[in-house]
Write a protein that holds these residues in place. Sequence first.
Motif, PDB file in Angstrom:
ATOM      1  N   TRP A 147      -6.701  24.000  16.151  1.00  0.00           N
ATOM      2  CA  TRP A 147      -6.626  25.455  16.001  1.00  0.00           C
ATOM      3  C   TRP A 147      -6.545  25.906  14.550  1.00  0.00           C
ATOM      4  CZ3 TRP A 147      -8.516  26.058  20.328  1.00  0.00           C
ATOM      5  CH2 TRP A 147      -8.002  25.470  21.495  1.00  0.00           C
ATOM      6  N   ASP A 148      -6.544  24.959  13.624  1.00  0.00           N
ATOM      7  CA  ASP A 148      -6.610  25.307  12.201  1.00  0.00           C
ATOM      8  C   ASP A 148      -7.996  24.942  11.662  1.00  0.00           C
ATOM      9  OD1 ASP A 148      -6.106  25.966   9.582  1.00  0.00           O
ATOM     10  OD2 ASP A 148      -4.952  24.149   9.164  1.00  0.00           O
TER      11      ASP A 148
ATOM     12  N   ASP B 184       0.479  23.982  23.373  1.00  0.00           N
ATOM     13  CA  ASP B 184      -0.829  24.153  22.736  1.00  0.00           C
ATOM     14  C   ASP B 184      -0.742  24.082  21.214  1.00  0.00           C
ATOM     15  OD1 ASP B 184      -3.588  24.565  22.921  1.00  0.00           O
ATOM     16  OD2 ASP B 184      -3.403  26.737  22.732  1.00  0.00           O
ATOM     17  N   THR B 185       0.048  23.124  20.700  1.00  0.00           N
ATOM     18  CA  THR B 185       0.198  22.982  19.255  1.00  0.00           C
ATOM     19  C   THR B 185       0.317  21.512  18.874  1.00  0.00           C
ATOM     20  OG1 THR B 185       2.611  23.125  19.365  1.00  0.00           O
ATOM     21  CG2 THR B 185       1.412  25.191  18.976  1.00  0.00           C
ATOM     22  N   CYS B 186       0.180  21.279  17.583  1.00  0.00           N
ATOM     23  CA  CYS B 186       0.531  19.993  16.986  1.00  0.00           C
ATOM     24  C   CYS B 186       1.432  20.301  15.803  1.00  0.00           C
ATOM     25  CB  CYS B 186      -0.709  19.237  16.535  1.00  0.00           C
ATOM     26  SG  CYS B 186      -0.377  17.587  15.885  1.00  0.00           S
ATOM     27  N   VAL B 187       2.656  19.769  15.798  1.00  0.00           N
ATOM     28  CA  VAL B 187       3.645  20.170  14.802  1.00  0.00           C
ATOM     29  C   VAL B 187       4.170  18.957  14.045  1.00  0.00           C
ATOM     30  CG1 VAL B 187       4.338  22.215  16.106  1.00  0.00           C
ATOM     31  CG2 VAL B 187       5.513  20.039  16.505  1.00  0.00           C
TER      32      VAL B 187
END
Length: 875
Positions: free
Chosen positions: A621-622, A717-720
């Motif tokens: 998403w980036d 829905d992320t990668c942190v």
Amino acid sequence: MLVTPTTHGQQIEHELSSGWQCLRADVAAKSKDRKWMAPGAPIPGSMPAIVPGTVLTTLLHNGKVPDPFFGFNITRIPDIYESGRAMYTYWFVKDLEEKVSGNEHVFLRLRGVNYACEVYLNGHRVDEGRVEGMYLRHSFDITKFLSKNGRDRLAILVEPPYHVGRPNGGQGGDGTIARNVTNQYVAGWDWIQPIPDRNTGIWDKVMIEKVKGTDIEDVHIITHVVGRRSATDTAQAPATIDIHPTLYNPAATAISGFLSYHIDGTTMQMPVSLPPGRSTIVMPSCTMKHPRLWWPNGMGGQPLYGLNVQFINANGTPGDEERYRVGIREITTSWNTHTQSREIYVNGQRMFVKGTNRILSDAMLRFSPDRYDAEVRYHRDMNVNMIRVWGGGITERPEFYNACDRYGLLVFQDLWASGDCNGRWYDPTKKDDTVTRRTYPDDHSLWLASAADQIVMLRNHPSLALWCGGNEIRPPADILSTLRDSLLPALDGGRYFFEYSNHDSMSLHAHDGPYTIQPDTYFWQHRSWAFNSEVGSIGMGDITSLRRFMPEEHLVPPHYDADKKKWVADTMWKFHKYCSYDSAIEAYGHPDDAAQFARLAQLVNYNQYRALMEGIRSHMWDWYTGVMVWKTQNPWTALVGQMYDVYLDPNACLFGMRIGARPLHIMYDPIGRRIMVANDGHTDQMVTMSWGLSRGAKLGQEASIGRQDMVLVVPADTCVPALSIAAEVAEYERSGAFLSLGLKCADSTQDEENTYWLPDSRGSYRWLQDLMPAAMLMHVYAWTPGKGILELTIDMDPGGIAFFTHISLVDKKTKKRILPVFCDDNYFTMIGGRKTIKVAYTSQEGIEPVICIDGFNTGKRYVEIQNEVPKELRK
């Protein structure tokens, strides 16, 4: 009024898959009277034929040619470009026993013939003109040609493509294969040698269908799911199903009756009057109050509803009945302005695309539901959620889509164009210039008719997500405009259409690829297309895989030629399209033989695809909205880009990909030297994260900093990023180290361990050679005896290390591998403790399976299966 049929549906359908004979057309031509077309008459010069199959499949079956997958054998088979089309022009003959009564009609269905054919029954021409095109289905009402005594003979003359192409080493040879509406890879590509017969044959199913009166030819099923849904909701809001059947009335007068459908306890019925010919009926919509929604792999389950559609004659006698499996879901797309790429939504939920590319199952078109099931299951096990079907091959078969429906794999389906053959760029190997090639194929109307037919054939599958005009090039302008503006809106208006596989509407800027091995850090720091349709690397199998298609004298590992300053591979390796590992294997030590080379290649395989998926997900998403790996398999015995070989034997690529693509995943960022956690799910996850660094000394004693635990909430829905371990890694990696990451959460099925082996300060992994032999206590239990499900339990001492251990299932007597086999982990590393691995396979009569363990420091051993599970191991 609801009219109930007096008996069950009258459709009788069966496949003609056995008892075929064939003979070369030029041999048959010597018998000018064609007496052999009569039922039961001898067929001089014939031999048993494989249908579905190709001419080459039949020749191999009869021992007329050597195995084209082994060694250089394919060069020993006459290529059609040199021999001429007559060599592969064949009659295929089958005796039938079909009796009709009353208003019954008998239809002959051909689901795929390559390339042109003529159809005869009892010597009478059935088709009304030459039947052409690899993909176009054909249906013939053969009722009037059937004999009264029920004994009939079907004869089909099959001719190769008109333009067979010169296999000159180019992608698609000289490109002229694309003048036909057929697959283009058969003239050769960078992952396959040319196929001598160009896949000529009755390559897909031949069916006989009997119906009383009206034939239900097709039913268009459209599902609507409004709003953003969650797979965890126990009571979903309503969904709607639209059902539009197309019926064929073969009679000369109108037929009246009732058309009905039944799904999940709901029945809808309406009166209809059908004129002669085809009629499409719009039936009342069905509202499902609490639907069980269909989700892609990793997002939820894949429930499928049974749908029956039936025609009932006015007097209550049943007519045709068709049955379908329906997945209720809705797929939409939007443009991500940040990444400048397309993103996919399923049931209102955004989905990060973790996809792969697929050519086709087998270069000789030997397909089966079981093979399709195994291949798609491998993709499910890799934790991917989309498969792109490449445009230089086939439109995949309904059986492939059935498997994708079951396992939750969305499909990105290319149609039949490829930039290599169709003039995307200048190519000196091509016969025609780019302008001419961009007008391919010769027959645009045939291309469009075939596209319309395949759209209708596949459109009801919930797994079908996206259409695409071609691989790396759009079709010719008139084809494109008709396809985009007319055919797709009319036949399947619910799916997004890409003009070609890397079109601007998919992703802007950057680049595709790479297609060769890269440093593991590459995928973390180099940005490619935001929705990349092709990025990939190496993928050879182990020595067992190599021995299936290479003679021992050619099992020689590649070496570096200092004088030529390049890596040199054996001629047979090159022939089988070897993609160089260069110095990546040397980092582990110089291999003494091909077996050791192939073993070390698995280490590189695993790291390469784990790093690829992890690096891309770290920028979800980036930089990215999705990626599709090139590619998971080869339809031939090639040594490039595959997670499993053509014999369905997985290599370490599959398991590196599997862990890197896990929906909830803990991973190490080698650039930032930090731990990150990715969560593909709909909901936030509270996890307990652990990590530890350890160093294996020569005596097998570990120096370790100890495991460190922390609790982390990972948003949906992320990668942190979770934790920096830069200082600790810097200290330990000077001499090489194991980095072990662990994740536990409320849903124990998502717990995972992820172990890295870090190079020393010189970039070498040779420190692994100092590992002491691992002491492992192993048991294998049949949890469901006779059902093909085993569980392997391994116990190790707390200080022990078992590095990169591979398990396989083999026949106890012959020690040959049993395939396919599905393991929930493989090529694994254990640092003490207990590990359990489930192994699934299909039981085979006369074969007693045992587990083979073969690890980096475990040696090879065999573990027999016990049928009684100890109480302490039962869940």
